[in-house]
Structures are given as structure tokens and as C-alpha cells.
Write an enzyme that holds these catalytic residues in place. Structure first.
Site, PDB file in Angstrom:
ATOM      1  N   PHE A  33      39.192  -7.735 -52.918  1.00  0.00           N
ATOM      2  CA  PHE A  33      37.874  -8.124 -53.418  1.00  0.00           C
ATOM      3  C   PHE A  33      37.762  -9.641 -53.652  1.00  0.00           C
ATOM      4  CE2 PHE A  33      35.697  -8.516 -57.769  1.00  0.00           C
ATOM      5  CZ  PHE A  33      34.477  -8.854 -57.228  1.00  0.00           C
ATOM      6  N   ASP A  55      48.349 -10.459 -46.116  1.00  0.00           N
ATOM      7  CA  ASP A  55      47.983  -9.227 -46.831  1.00  0.00           C
ATOM      8  C   ASP A  55      48.682  -8.034 -46.207  1.00  0.00           C
ATOM      9  OD1 ASP A  55      46.347  -6.920 -47.851  1.00  0.00           O
ATOM     10  OD2 ASP A  55      45.144  -8.534 -48.700  1.00  0.00           O
ATOM     11  N   ALA A 105      48.088  -8.135 -55.355  1.00  0.00           N
ATOM     12  CA  ALA A 105      48.539  -7.390 -56.527  1.00  0.00           C
ATOM     13  C   ALA A 105      48.049  -5.957 -56.423  1.00  0.00           C
ATOM     14  CB  ALA A 105      47.969  -8.022 -57.807  1.00  0.00           C
ATOM     15  N   GLU A 106      48.711  -5.101 -57.162  1.00  0.00           N
ATOM     16  CA  GLU A 106      48.114  -3.820 -57.513  1.00  0.00           C
ATOM     17  C   GLU A 106      47.254  -4.141 -58.723  1.00  0.00           C
ATOM     18  OE1 GLU A 106      48.221  -0.902 -56.067  1.00  0.00           O
ATOM     19  OE2 GLU A 106      49.609  -1.500 -54.472  1.00  0.00           O
ATOM     20  N   THR A 122      55.197  -5.057 -56.856  1.00  0.00           N
ATOM     21  CA  THR A 122      54.264  -5.982 -56.193  1.00  0.00           C
ATOM     22  C   THR A 122      53.967  -7.191 -57.077  1.00  0.00           C
ATOM     23  OG1 THR A 122      53.220  -4.134 -55.067  1.00  0.00           O
ATOM     24  CG2 THR A 122      51.964  -6.177 -55.167  1.00  0.00           C
ATOM     25  N   THR A 147      45.069 -12.920 -65.195  1.00  0.00           N
ATOM     26  CA  THR A 147      43.923 -12.205 -65.770  1.00  0.00           C
ATOM     27  C   THR A 147      43.888 -12.384 -67.286  1.00  0.00           C
ATOM     28  OG1 THR A 147      43.148  -9.966 -66.286  1.00  0.00           O
ATOM     29  CG2 THR A 147      45.435 -10.149 -65.652  1.00  0.00           C
ATOM     30  N   GLU A 149      43.556 -10.111 -69.193  1.00  0.00           N
ATOM     31  CA  GLU A 149      44.125  -8.887 -69.785  1.00  0.00           C
ATOM     32  C   GLU A 149      45.529  -9.109 -70.330  1.00  0.00           C
ATOM     33  OE1 GLU A 149      43.287  -5.282 -67.669  1.00  0.00           O
ATOM     34  OE2 GLU A 149      41.509  -6.154 -66.738  1.00  0.00           O
ATOM     35  N   ASP A 294      39.235   9.252 -72.790  1.00  0.00           N
ATOM     36  CA  ASP A 294      39.489   7.807 -72.792  1.00  0.00           C
ATOM     37  C   ASP A 294      40.747   7.458 -72.000  1.00  0.00           C
ATOM     38  OD1 ASP A 294      38.964   5.203 -73.386  1.00  0.00           O
ATOM     39  OD2 ASP A 294      39.263   5.374 -75.547  1.00  0.00           O
ATOM     40  N   ARG A 295      40.786   6.228 -71.503  1.00  0.00           N
ATOM     41  CA  ARG A 295      42.009   5.676 -70.889  1.00  0.00           C
ATOM     42  C   ARG A 295      43.071   5.542 -71.991  1.00  0.00           C
ATOM     43  NH1 ARG A 295      40.921  -0.081 -68.226  1.00  0.00           N
ATOM     44  NH2 ARG A 295      40.346   1.098 -66.384  1.00  0.00           N
ATOM     45  N   GLY A 297      45.765   3.829 -74.180  1.00  0.00           N
ATOM     46  CA  GLY A 297      46.004   2.414 -74.537  1.00  0.00           C
ATOM     47  C   GLY A 297      44.840   1.510 -74.161  1.00  0.00           C
TER      48      GLY A 297
HETATM   49  P1  NAD Z   1      42.158  -5.884 -55.016  1.00  0.00           P
HETATM   50  O1  NAD Z   1      42.897  -4.687 -55.479  1.00  0.00           O
HETATM   51  O2  NAD Z   1      40.746  -5.753 -54.558  1.00  0.00           O
HETATM   52  O3  NAD Z   1      42.962  -6.589 -53.824  1.00  0.00           O
HETATM   53  C1  NAD Z   1      44.351  -6.714 -53.820  1.00  0.00           C
HETATM   54  C2  NAD Z   1      44.788  -7.168 -52.433  1.00  0.00           C
HETATM   55  O4  NAD Z   1      46.206  -7.379 -52.461  1.00  0.00           O
HETATM   56  C3  NAD Z   1      44.508  -6.138 -51.333  1.00  0.00           C
HETATM   57  O5  NAD Z   1      43.966  -6.777 -50.207  1.00  0.00           O
HETATM   58  C4  NAD Z   1      45.888  -5.570 -51.012  1.00  0.00           C
HETATM   59  O6  NAD Z   1      46.017  -5.121 -49.680  1.00  0.00           O
HETATM   60  C5  NAD Z   1      46.772  -6.773 -51.293  1.00  0.00           C
HETATM   61  N1  NAD Z   1      48.155  -6.385 -51.596  1.00  0.00           N
HETATM   62  C6  NAD Z   1      48.575  -5.443 -52.491  1.00  0.00           C
HETATM   63  N2  NAD Z   1      49.914  -5.342 -52.448  1.00  0.00           N
HETATM   64  C7  NAD Z   1      50.345  -6.245 -51.540  1.00  0.00           C
HETATM   65  C8  NAD Z   1      51.638  -6.635 -51.063  1.00  0.00           C
HETATM   66  N3  NAD Z   1      52.761  -6.027 -51.511  1.00  0.00           N
HETATM   67  N4  NAD Z   1      51.723  -7.613 -50.157  1.00  0.00           N
HETATM   68  C9  NAD Z   1      50.604  -8.221 -49.680  1.00  0.00           C
HETATM   69  N5  NAD Z   1      49.368  -7.893 -50.070  1.00  0.00           N
HETATM   70  C10 NAD Z   1      49.237  -6.909 -50.996  1.00  0.00           C
HETATM   71  O7  NAD Z   1      42.272  -6.924 -56.230  1.00  0.00           O
HETATM   72  P2  NAD Z   1      41.194  -7.952 -56.804  1.00  0.00           P
HETATM   73  O8  NAD Z   1      40.312  -7.260 -57.760  1.00  0.00           O
HETATM   74  O9  NAD Z   1      40.623  -8.742 -55.679  1.00  0.00           O
HETATM   75  O10 NAD Z   1      42.159  -8.890 -57.669  1.00  0.00           O
HETATM   76  C11 NAD Z   1      42.844  -9.965 -57.033  1.00  0.00           C
HETATM   77  C12 NAD Z   1      43.699 -10.670 -58.057  1.00  0.00           C
HETATM   78  O11 NAD Z   1      42.876 -11.133 -59.137  1.00  0.00           O
HETATM   79  C13 NAD Z   1      44.768  -9.770 -58.685  1.00  0.00           C
HETATM   80  O12 NAD Z   1      45.948 -10.515 -58.806  1.00  0.00           O
HETATM   81  C14 NAD Z   1      44.195  -9.421 -60.047  1.00  0.00           C
HETATM   82  O13 NAD Z   1      45.230  -9.228 -60.984  1.00  0.00           O
HETATM   83  C15 NAD Z   1      43.385 -10.668 -60.377  1.00  0.00           C
HETATM   84  N6  NAD Z   1      42.218 -10.482 -61.256  1.00  0.00           N
HETATM   85  C16 NAD Z   1      41.263  -9.543 -60.950  1.00  0.00           C
HETATM   86  C17 NAD Z   1      40.133  -9.422 -61.762  1.00  0.00           C
HETATM   87  C18 NAD Z   1      39.039  -8.432 -61.431  1.00  0.00           C
HETATM   88  O14 NAD Z   1      38.087  -8.302 -62.221  1.00  0.00           O
HETATM   89  N7  NAD Z   1      39.072  -7.756 -60.285  1.00  0.00           N
HETATM   90  C19 NAD Z   1      39.991 -10.238 -62.891  1.00  0.00           C
HETATM   91  C20 NAD Z   1      40.991 -11.181 -63.164  1.00  0.00           C
HETATM   92  C21 NAD Z   1      42.085 -11.297 -62.330  1.00  0.00           C
HETATM   93  P1  TYD Z   2      37.730  -1.693 -64.855  1.00  0.00           P
HETATM   94  O1  TYD Z   2      36.614  -2.048 -63.933  1.00  0.00           O
HETATM   95  O2  TYD Z   2      38.745  -0.694 -64.410  1.00  0.00           O
HETATM   96  O3  TYD Z   2      38.415  -3.051 -65.298  1.00  0.00           O
HETATM   97  P2  TYD Z   2      39.506  -3.323 -66.471  1.00  0.00           P
HETATM   98  O4  TYD Z   2      40.016  -2.053 -66.970  1.00  0.00           O
HETATM   99  O5  TYD Z   2      40.524  -4.093 -65.723  1.00  0.00           O
HETATM  100  O6  TYD Z   2      38.766  -4.113 -67.505  1.00  0.00           O
HETATM  101  O7  TYD Z   2      37.085  -1.143 -66.197  1.00  0.00           O
HETATM  102  C1  TYD Z   2      36.167  -1.928 -66.968  1.00  0.00           C
HETATM  103  C2  TYD Z   2      35.856  -1.149 -68.219  1.00  0.00           C
HETATM  104  O8  TYD Z   2      35.097   0.026 -67.857  1.00  0.00           O
HETATM  105  C3  TYD Z   2      37.079  -0.630 -68.947  1.00  0.00           C
HETATM  106  O9  TYD Z   2      36.839  -0.683 -70.354  1.00  0.00           O
HETATM  107  C4  TYD Z   2      37.202   0.811 -68.501  1.00  0.00           C
HETATM  108  C5  TYD Z   2      35.750   1.219 -68.258  1.00  0.00           C
HETATM  109  N1  TYD Z   2      35.509   2.201 -67.181  1.00  0.00           N
HETATM  110  C6  TYD Z   2      34.756   3.345 -67.446  1.00  0.00           C
HETATM  111  O10 TYD Z   2      34.311   3.580 -68.586  1.00  0.00           O
HETATM  112  N2  TYD Z   2      34.510   4.206 -66.407  1.00  0.00           N
HETATM  113  C7  TYD Z   2      34.987   3.972 -65.158  1.00  0.00           C
HETATM  114  O11 TYD Z   2      34.738   4.814 -64.239  1.00  0.00           O
HETATM  115  C8  TYD Z   2      35.744   2.789 -64.894  1.00  0.00           C
HETATM  116  C9  TYD Z   2      36.280   2.505 -63.524  1.00  0.00           C
HETATM  117  C10 TYD Z   2      35.982   1.930 -65.946  1.00  0.00           C
END
Ligand code: NAD
Ligand code: TYD
Length: 363
Positions: A33, A55, A105-106, A122, A147, A149, A294-295, A297
Site C-alpha cells: 500500500f 518485493d 513488512a508483515e 520479516t 510506526t 504503534e 475485541d482484538r 491487547g
Molecule cells: P502492506 O502490507 O500493504 O505491504 C507490505 C509489502 O511488503 C508487500 O508488498 C509485501 O509483498 C512486502 N513484503 C512482505 N514481506 C516481504 C519480504 N520478506 N521481502 C520482501 N517484501 C516483503 O504494508 P503497508 O501498509 O504499505 O505498510 C508499509 C510499511 O509502513 C510497513 O513497514 C508498516 O509497518 C509501515 N506503516 C504502515 C502504516 C499503515 O497505516 N498502513 C502506518 C505506519 C507505518
Molecule cells: P487497522 O486498520 O487494523 O490498523 P491498526 O490496528 O494498525 O491501528 O485498525 C484500525 C482500528 O480499527 C483498530 O483500532 C482496530 C479497528 N478495526 C475494527 O474495529 N474493525 C476492523 O474490521 C478492522 C480491520 C479494524
């Protein structure tokens, strides 16, 4: 298809563009993303840069996210796994990157609770392997996409700055915090040039429909229940992905080595209020809301203080939240095919369909 930037926002800030420089940027996780948004941003803003997308294409990696720029001369895709030293070595030898921007990342908290091991592999080991080769190849700067988090849950009246303790509460955030510490070691022990970026929750185009905003939009458009975890009162701070991309760019180029930068907007929403806002915009009834278990933690609240990036680097978010949300809702509405492809798993064949025949030709 859409125009090249796929955005109606003008998020170029001339203050820190150096269009004449020829830099090679290795972006890991560029098919995900935020990574794919960053690659679209870089390739259009800096025609003289060469951008390598490294990737593995896990379930979250989708080359369709980059279809509008895949033929650009300044873009190359390299299929590799950050946990595999051979892949990383080959990429570094082939491309000699100036910068590494590490997104791979995962990234899904709920998945990390079910299966933590792959997150450690990862997010922690993968980061160390990249740092090793970055050191060997004298990379100018390693930028870690971390992040907010990692700070854990933040009590109601506080915003955390970059000096706050790391108190992660789930396997995902713990693995990201561990990676941040490895960056610290790379800087302190080996003198590598690094930055760590801790952004709040992103929303925008091409977000995998496992995260809250795309789940709400997708389910609402398909008349499916919208699962709200717990009582829905958990609070998240939201940033448009393009504002995050601009922050990464300015930190990569102007951030002082060794420093960590929070990236936030102050725009905080209770989950339930955000769900109701999106349903209202889509003119869909709140009856679709379904409160679910709830999730474990579940962090109550995230909230970052981002004065440092504002004051030191002059960055600030440019996209007004509801304007950005409207644009994202329209994008998802017009890209139901993208979501359908993901739901069917068809996008995972894309690499084989596109690349295998080309490889066979050269064998
Ligand atoms: P995403 O899950 O959409 O994408 C992760 C990408 O990493 C994918 O393209 C996947 O194929 C690749 N990948 C996974 N394992 C791999 C490996 N072993 N080798 C090579 N590529 C691999 O994640 P995202 O939401 O785009 O997040 C990207 C980064 O930003 C992450 O490090 C995440 O921790 C950080 N981040 C995300 C958010 C958010 O709101 N999405 C907020 C803050 C930080
Ligand atoms: P998420 O998008 O998974 O991001 P993060 O947990 O990394 O902040 O979740 C955002 C918030 O929304 C989080 O408090 C969990 C909640 N959530 C729901 O309530 N329902 C859902 O289906 C999802 C995916 C998240």
C-alpha cells in the site's frame, strides 16, 4: 486508466526538490500500500532518480498497484525476499543503491496475534539483513518506515514525541520496535546513516482490504456487515498516504542522520465515529455496523507529537482529512475491480502472467 499521479492533490513542495540529481533508491515492499504510493510519487517527481522495487509479493504485494508506471524508464521491479541474504546481495550488487527506503513488512496486527513468527522473521531479521548489505555497500542513507504503534497505547491527554519509551503491545508493534532498535545500533555502532519514521495510521488508494478504512468502504458498498472491534471507542490518528510520502521524501533528503521523526496530523477519530462518517458519506445505513469480539491487547489510543518534523524540516500535512476521505471513497467506488481481483486472489497470478513469459524468452 487514471492520470499518472492518480491524485487530484498537488503535493509537490519545491523547497526540497533537486531535480538534477541522479540517485538510485531501493524501495523494499514497493508493491504494498504505502510503498506503491511512494514509488508513484518518486518516479513522477524525480525523473532522474532510478527506483528499484524490491518485493517478495506476499498476499499484500500487488504489482497491479503500479500498473500506471510499470513501463517507466526510471522504474525496475526486482522480486526478492528481505529475509534471504542471497536476494538482498544480488540486488545490492546489481543496483548499488544510494538510498534504501524500507517498507517491506508483515503489517497486519490481527494476523500477528495469530502467527507472530513470520512478523519477527520479516520485520526484524529482514531489517538486519538489509542493514548489513547497506553497510557493506556504503549506502548514503537507510530510511526505516516504522510506526507510531511502537509507543503503545497513549493516555487521553497526551501526544508522544520521539523520546518516549517504546511500549509495544502486540507482536506486530513489538517487531517494528525491535527493528527500530537495530537501526539505532547501525547508527551508534557502525556509523551508518539512518532515519526512523513513525507515522500514524495511513489511508489512501490501494490499501489492502484488511485495514479499517477499506474494510468499511468495501463492506458498505457490498451490503456486508461492518465488524467493529470491542466498543468502537479506540482512537486512531489518520494521515493521507500522500502526505506520508512527502514526509518520507523530505526526511530521506533532509533528515539529520540518526534522528527519528514522528509523522502525524492531529486528526484523531474514535473507530465508531469514523465508521459512521464513512457510512454517511456513502449514504448507507448504520444498521450494517456489527460489534464483534475485541482484538486481544487492543491499544486504546495512538497520538503523536510531530513538532519535530514541522519545525526542523518544514513538513506539514497538506490534505484536509474529509477532502482526502471523499477522494479515497470515490477511488474505491471506481475500483471495485481492484478489490474483486484481490478477493478472488487473481492478482497473485499477475507476476507469473507478466514476468514468466519474459523470463522464458531470455533463458
Ligand atoms: P502492506 O502490507 O500493504 O505491504 C507490505 C509489502 O511488503 C508487500 O508488498 C509485501 O509483498 C512486502 N513484503 C512482505 N514481506 C516481504 C519480504 N520478506 N521481502 C520482501 N517484501 C516483503 O504494508 P503497508 O501498509 O504499505 O505498510 C508499509 C510499511 O509502513 C510497513 O513497514 C508498516 O509497518 C509501515 N506503516 C504502515 C502504516 C499503515 O497505516 N498502513 C502506518 C505506519 C507505518
Ligand atoms: P487497522 O486498520 O487494523 O490498523 P491498526 O490496528 O494498525 O491501528 O485498525 C484500525 C482500528 O480499527 C483498530 O483500532 C482496530 C479497528 N478495526 C475494527 O474495529 N474493525 C476492523 O474490521 C478492522 C480491520 C479494524
Amino acid at each position: 486508466m487514471e492520470n499518472k499521479m492518480e491524485s487530484s492533490f498537488d503535493f509537490f513542495d519545491e523547497n526540497y526538490i533537486n531535480l538534477d540529481e541522479h540517485k538510485i533508491i531501493l524501495v523494499t515492499g514497493g508493491a504494498g500500500f504505502i510503498g506503491s504510493n511512494f514509488i508513484r510519487y518518486l518516479t513522477s517527481k524525480y525523473p532522474n532518480f532510478k527506483v528499484i522495487n524490491f518485493d517478495k509479493l506476499t498476499y499484500a504485494g500487488n504489482l497491479n498497484n503500479l500498473i500506471t508506471i510499470e513501463d517507466n524508464v526510471n522504474y525496475v521491479f526486482f522480486k526478492g525476499d528481505v529475509t534471504n541474504p542471497k536476494d538482498v546481495k544480488t540486488a545490492f550488487e546489481q543496483f548499488s543503491p544510494d538510498y534504501v527506503v524500507h517498507f517491506a513488512a508483515e503489517s497486519h496486527v490481527d494476523k500477528s496475534i495469530i502467527n507472530p513468527d513470520i512478523f519477527l522473521q520479516t520485520n526484524v531479521l529482514g531489517t538486519q539483513i538489509l542493514l548489513n548489505y547497506s553497510r557493506e555497500h556504503k549506502v548514503e542513507k537507510f530510511v526505516q518506515i516504522s510506526t507510531d504503534e511502537v509507543y503503545g497505547s497513549i493516555s487521553n491527554d497526551l501526544n508522544v514525541n520521539e523520546d518516549a519509551h517504546l511500549k509495544p503491545n502486540n507482536p506486530y508493534s513489538a517487531s517494528k520496535a525491535a527493528a527500530d532498535l537495530l537501526l539505532r545500533v547501525a547508527y551508534q555502532t557502525y556509523g551508518q546513516r539512518i532515519n526512523i519514521i513513525r507515522s500514524c495510521n495511513n489511508f489512501g488508494h490501494y490499501q489492502f482490504p484488511e485495514k479499517l478504512v477499506p474494510v468499511i468502504i468495501h463492506n458498505a458498498l457490498n451490503n456486508l456487515e461492518i465488524p467493529v472491534f470491542g466498543d468502537g471507542n479506540n482512537i486512531r490518528e489518520w494521515i493521507h498516504v500522500e502526505d506520508h510520502c512527502r514526509a518520507i521524501d523530505v526526511i530521506m533528503q533532509k533528515g539529520k542522520s540518526g534522528e527519528t521523526y514522528n509523522v502525524g496530523t492531529g486528526n484523531k477519530w474514535k473507530n465508531i465515529d469514523l465508521v459512521e462518517l464513512i457510512l454517511k458519506k456513502l449514504n448507507v445505513s448504520n444498521n450494517l455496523i456489527s460489534y464483534v469480539l475485541d482484538r486481544q491487547g487492543h491499544d486504546i489510543r495512538y497520538s503523536v507529537d510531530c513538532n519535530k518534523i514541522r519545525q526542523e524540516l518544514g513538513w506539514k500535512p497538506q490534505i484536509e482529512f474529509e477532502e482526502g476521505l471523499d477522494q479515497v471513497i470515490i477511488w474505491y467506488t471506481n475500483h471495485m475491480d481492484w478489490i474483486e481481483e484481490i478477493s478472488s486472489g487473481k492478482y497473485m497470478n499477475y507476476y507469473d502472467d507478466i514476468y514468466k513469459p519474459r523470463m522464458m524468452e531470455t533463458e
